[in-house]
Design a protein around this motif. Sequence first.
Motif, PDB file in Angstrom:
ATOM      1  N   GLU A 142     -16.736 -32.313   7.839  1.00  0.00           N
ATOM      2  CA  GLU A 142     -16.320 -32.437   6.439  1.00  0.00           C
ATOM      3  C   GLU A 142     -17.415 -33.014   5.554  1.00  0.00           C
ATOM      4  OE1 GLU A 142     -12.744 -34.645   6.230  1.00  0.00           O
ATOM      5  OE2 GLU A 142     -11.518 -33.119   7.252  1.00  0.00           O
ATOM      6  N   ASP A 143     -18.283 -33.860   6.115  1.00  0.00           N
ATOM      7  CA  ASP A 143     -19.359 -34.445   5.309  1.00  0.00           C
ATOM      8  C   ASP A 143     -20.583 -33.543   5.222  1.00  0.00           C
ATOM      9  OD1 ASP A 143     -20.348 -34.577   7.844  1.00  0.00           O
ATOM     10  OD2 ASP A 143     -20.640 -36.754   7.884  1.00  0.00           O
ATOM     11  N   GLY A 144     -20.465 -32.313   5.768  1.00  0.00           N
ATOM     12  CA  GLY A 144     -21.570 -31.365   5.709  1.00  0.00           C
ATOM     13  C   GLY A 144     -22.508 -31.414   6.894  1.00  0.00           C
ATOM     14  N   THR A 145     -22.280 -32.345   7.797  1.00  0.00           N
ATOM     15  CA  THR A 145     -23.131 -32.461   8.974  1.00  0.00           C
ATOM     16  C   THR A 145     -22.893 -31.285   9.930  1.00  0.00           C
ATOM     17  OG1 THR A 145     -23.025 -34.870   8.812  1.00  0.00           O
ATOM     18  CG2 THR A 145     -23.789 -33.933  10.921  1.00  0.00           C
ATOM     19  N   VAL A 146     -23.959 -30.783  10.492  1.00  0.00           N
ATOM     20  CA  VAL A 146     -23.874 -29.689  11.468  1.00  0.00           C
ATOM     21  C   VAL A 146     -24.107 -30.250  12.855  1.00  0.00           C
ATOM     22  CG1 VAL A 146     -24.805 -27.464  12.195  1.00  0.00           C
ATOM     23  CG2 VAL A 146     -24.703 -28.044   9.761  1.00  0.00           C
ATOM     24  N   ILE A 147     -23.204 -29.958  13.779  1.00  0.00           N
ATOM     25  CA  ILE A 147     -23.343 -30.423  15.153  1.00  0.00           C
ATOM     26  C   ILE A 147     -23.315 -29.229  16.105  1.00  0.00           C
ATOM     27  CG2 ILE A 147     -22.304 -32.665  14.682  1.00  0.00           C
ATOM     28  CD1 ILE A 147     -19.738 -31.635  15.989  1.00  0.00           C
TER      29      ILE A 147
END
Length: 407
Positions: free
Chosen positions: A225-230
């Motif tokens: 949701e915070d835009g982080t890609v994992i």
Amino acid sequence: MAGENERAASLSSDSVKDWESDLGDIEENDEEETLVLRGSAGADMGVSGLIHTYMISDKTFIRNSFAVSGTRTHYEEDQLNDNNEFFETYDGDIRQTTYRIASTLNHKLSSQHKIEMGVIYSRLNFNTRFDYWDFEFGRTERQLDDQGGTYTLQGFATWKYRISEDWTVTSGFHYMRFGLNSSQSIEPRLGVKWEVTPTSAFTVGFGLHSRLETVSTYLSKQWLEDGTVIMPNKELSPTKAAHFVIGYDQMLNSNTHFKVETYYQRLYNVPVEDKAGSYISLINATQSYYDTPFVNEGTGENYGVELTIEQYLHKGFYYLGTLSLYESFYTAMDGVRRRSAFNGNYVANFLAGKEFKVGASEKNRVLFINTKMALLGGSRFTPIDLAASENIGSEVRDESQPYAVKG
């Protein structure tokens, strides 16, 4: 693909499949039928290689090999929108090229002892892309977009010890390292052969084996949701399996033998969906790409019996017949032991060929005619929930009965 992205290219397909309708993809009214879904999927594969053997002495030789293989899976799907226009919902293309170099040393120490050791290096280059339409935000998302390479390094050693005329023991180990996440596996192997008579023998074997998933599974991404890609699956360990085999081989004559083997395989460290109550396991994988987060907490088991009758090439004729009767089960995060998608219960194969000499004998020209027949029990699938499908106007699977129906 698990979850909402469930449609993807199947690695089990050897040819392109095109369709214009599927169950739930045609809407009917009193006047006409309307096409609401169309797409195509397919897979291609090619391989080529060379083998060279160098005799160092009458007791020692080295065999070197080089091979190149390539695979491609692709998938496209379009859906009809409210304006009666098709728009792209899925578009994937996954390409892999593997260069494999292997070298094996064989040395006969004596009439009782023989050793074999070798190393295999495989370089994997990949080019992967997968786009899907995000219905929540009304836009195309690129879920997979990677180019690069990785490798697997394997090493092995075996020692064959002929204890007596009747007893032979073969022991060894296999090592594998996967460069993408540095996972490693050391696997012992052991086999014993007892020659009861000159024409019959019993065999017993045990070994640990491991399997890697497709590289696209390790490279799958998720957007938080915070835009982080994992990359939730990058650190997955290989699936492990402990194999137990007992067999009996009987020569029927100088050219024909009959063999029966019974086996049990215990699978562990199997990647399963990281979600409480989920039945999804990569044991049932038929796709090239999954975006679901997995953990190595699943198990499985296979057991059965295999019968083989074979005549070696004799007077220009040979044949090979096999029959496998088996069961296959798995357990995912929900803890329920279920039949796997590939539990077809039986597979029968028959292969035969005849050699015909053509023309003058000194020309040594030969025409070979071969035939092959196969009978498979079929794969399992999750049945369709007709009431729910009719209610929403598209296909809905009854997920309370995964892989309960055999095709």
